[in-house]
Every structure is written in C-alpha cells, then in structure tokens.
Scaffold this active site. Structure first.
Site, PDB file in Angstrom:
ATOM      1  N   GLY A 124     -21.682  18.004  -7.649  1.00  0.00           N
ATOM      2  CA  GLY A 124     -22.188  18.313  -8.940  1.00  0.00           C
ATOM      3  C   GLY A 124     -22.442  17.083  -9.808  1.00  0.00           C
ATOM      4  N   GLY A 125     -22.719  16.207  -9.242  1.00  0.00           N
ATOM      5  CA  GLY A 125     -23.003  14.822 -10.067  1.00  0.00           C
ATOM      6  C   GLY A 125     -21.911  14.364 -11.155  1.00  0.00           C
ATOM      7  N   GLU A 168     -29.314   6.158  -3.124  1.00  0.00           N
ATOM      8  CA  GLU A 168     -28.194   5.715  -4.033  1.00  0.00           C
ATOM      9  C   GLU A 168     -28.308   4.574  -4.891  1.00  0.00           C
ATOM     10  OE1 GLU A 168     -24.446   7.384  -4.674  1.00  0.00           O
ATOM     11  OE2 GLU A 168     -25.919   8.216  -3.587  1.00  0.00           O
ATOM     12  N   SER A 174     -20.155   5.392  -7.990  1.00  0.00           N
ATOM     13  CA  SER A 174     -20.600   6.814  -7.807  1.00  0.00           C
ATOM     14  C   SER A 174     -19.318   7.837  -8.306  1.00  0.00           C
ATOM     15  CB  SER A 174     -20.658   7.020  -6.207  1.00  0.00           C
ATOM     16  OG  SER A 174     -20.677   8.282  -5.874  1.00  0.00           O
ATOM     17  N   SER A 175     -19.734   9.228  -8.493  1.00  0.00           N
ATOM     18  CA  SER A 175     -18.752   9.763  -9.100  1.00  0.00           C
ATOM     19  C   SER A 175     -18.109  10.737  -8.012  1.00  0.00           C
ATOM     20  CB  SER A 175     -19.258  10.858  -9.928  1.00  0.00           C
ATOM     21  OG  SER A 175     -20.378  11.596  -9.347  1.00  0.00           O
ATOM     22  N   ASN A 179     -28.239  11.909  -3.396  1.00  0.00           N
ATOM     23  CA  ASN A 179     -28.582  11.427  -4.793  1.00  0.00           C
ATOM     24  C   ASN A 179     -29.442  12.403  -5.605  1.00  0.00           C
ATOM     25  OD1 ASN A 179     -26.944   9.963  -6.675  1.00  0.00           O
ATOM     26  ND2 ASN A 179     -28.739   8.637  -6.892  1.00  0.00           N
ATOM     27  N   THR A 236     -24.140  12.432   0.098  1.00  0.00           N
ATOM     28  CA  THR A 236     -25.148  12.574  -1.066  1.00  0.00           C
ATOM     29  C   THR A 236     -26.360  12.126  -0.824  1.00  0.00           C
ATOM     30  OG1 THR A 236     -25.783  12.458  -3.469  1.00  0.00           O
ATOM     31  CG2 THR A 236     -24.625  10.797  -2.458  1.00  0.00           C
ATOM     32  N   ASP A 273     -27.958   4.761  -8.682  1.00  0.00           N
ATOM     33  CA  ASP A 273     -26.393   4.851  -9.200  1.00  0.00           C
ATOM     34  C   ASP A 273     -26.194   3.408 -10.070  1.00  0.00           C
ATOM     35  OD1 ASP A 273     -26.270   7.512  -8.947  1.00  0.00           O
ATOM     36  OD2 ASP A 273     -24.782   7.254  -7.188  1.00  0.00           O
ATOM     37  N   THR A 328     -25.437  16.387  -4.028  1.00  0.00           N
ATOM     38  CA  THR A 328     -24.177  16.047  -3.269  1.00  0.00           C
ATOM     39  C   THR A 328     -23.466  17.339  -2.786  1.00  0.00           C
ATOM     40  OG1 THR A 328     -23.694  14.308  -4.768  1.00  0.00           O
ATOM     41  CG2 THR A 328     -21.868  15.060  -3.531  1.00  0.00           C
TER      42      THR A 328
END
Length: 191
Positions: free
Chosen positions: A147-148, A93, A126-127, A74, A72, A96, A54
């Site tokens: 950073g996930g 993605e 998603s973060s 991913n 991202t 996720d 990301t």
C-alpha cells in the site's frame, strides 16, 4: 527526517531520536486532540515519496520457520519493461529516490530530502517493512503490508492489534485502519 542509505548518509542521530524515550515524549506533547499542525511543527522537513505496486506475504510453518517477504515493482507495471529471458516485469525502484529541484514557492509541500538524493550504488528509501517478531529467540509473529505510504502504518496497526489488543491474526489484518501523514493534511479511514 534525514533518513537515507546508511552507506551514504549518517543516520545515527535520526536512529537515536527514533529510539529515544525523550524524543517520543517531546513528539507526544505536540499532539493536539483538536488540530493537526503543519509538518514542520512536528519536525518534518522533507517531502515523502508515494509508491505503489507492492505485495507482502508472511509465513510461519509447523516447525516455526518464518518468512516475511515484501516485493514491489513500485509503479503500475514497474519500469514498463519485461525481461525477455524470464518474463519478469522489472521494477522502477529508482523512482523512490528524491529528486533535487529548484526552490518552490508552494509552502505547503516540503522540499525533497537531500539524504535520499540519487548517487551511484545508493539504495533509495522504501516504505517496505517486512517484520519478524521474536521473543527470547522464538518466533512470535511475521507481519508486513502493501500500500505504498500506508505500509508502515498498516504494519504497525496489525502489530498493535495482535500484541496489545489481543485480536486473532485474521481480525488484526481485517480491522479498520486510520492513516495520517501530514501531507496532505487529511485523515484517511479504511474499513
């Protein structure tokens, strides 16, 4: 939490809890300065998906036009496919989504979240948290992170550094960070 695509999952209770002062006070009472408990003690019931690949950018120009953009692919190299017409690496993605599985005898890992199971037309959790902060309709900040699983905490820490600790924007981003997500039960310190 039972978060998922609101077109497929009723998230009204979760959102109500997230915005509730009483709910926050209840969670605060569960914090112990000497010990971290298992996720279910805090209300955690489901496993979290770890993502990668990301980037984020925040821009405010001289006329106060603002962009907060998170992109991202991913995982490393995304879906491992390159568009022949554009040369763009395609993301994965879909990874996720939570994946249904048989019950596990491993009691330290929560099961996957049913609210995030795949369905046609559904968006995965998603973060990514690109954020534009307004006050009285005027832009005050643009923030986000990469950073996930660290994205939400990183975005929050930069926001708090800037607005509450009164750090300048660069110092807010460069300041050391602390991270804990309960699974694994390890505190990470970044500097």
């Amino acid at each position: 939490m039972n978060l998922g695509d609101p077109d497929f999952v009723d998230v009204s209770k979760v959102i109500s809890d997230m915005l509730s002062t009483n709910f926050a006070q209840g969670l605060k009472k569960k914090i112990n300065d000497n010990k971290t408990f298992d996720p279910n003690y805090y209300g955690g019931r489901w496993d979290q998906i770890n993502d990668h690949g990301t980037s984020h950018l925040s821009i405010i120009d001289s006329e106060r036009n603002v962009v907060s953009l998170t992109s991202t692919i991913n995982s490393y190299f995304g879906a491992l496919m390159l568009s022949p017409s554009t040369g763009i690496v395609l993301n994965n993605e879909m990874d996720d989504f939570s994946i249904p599985m048989k019950s596990s005898s491993n009691l330290t890992v929560p099961p996957p979240a049913p609210a995030n199971f795949i369905r046609p037309g559904k968006r995965p959790l998603s973060s990514m948290t690109p954020t534009i902060v307004l006050k009285d309709g005027k832009v005050k900040a643009s923030v986000g992170a990469s950073g996930g699983l660290y994205i939400i905490a990183g975005t929050t820490e930069v926001f708090l550094n800037y607005f509450f600790l009164k750090m300048d924007p660069l110092s807010s981003v460069l300041a050391p960070r602390i991270y804990h997500q309960l699974i694994p039960n390890i505190v990470s310190y970044e500097n």
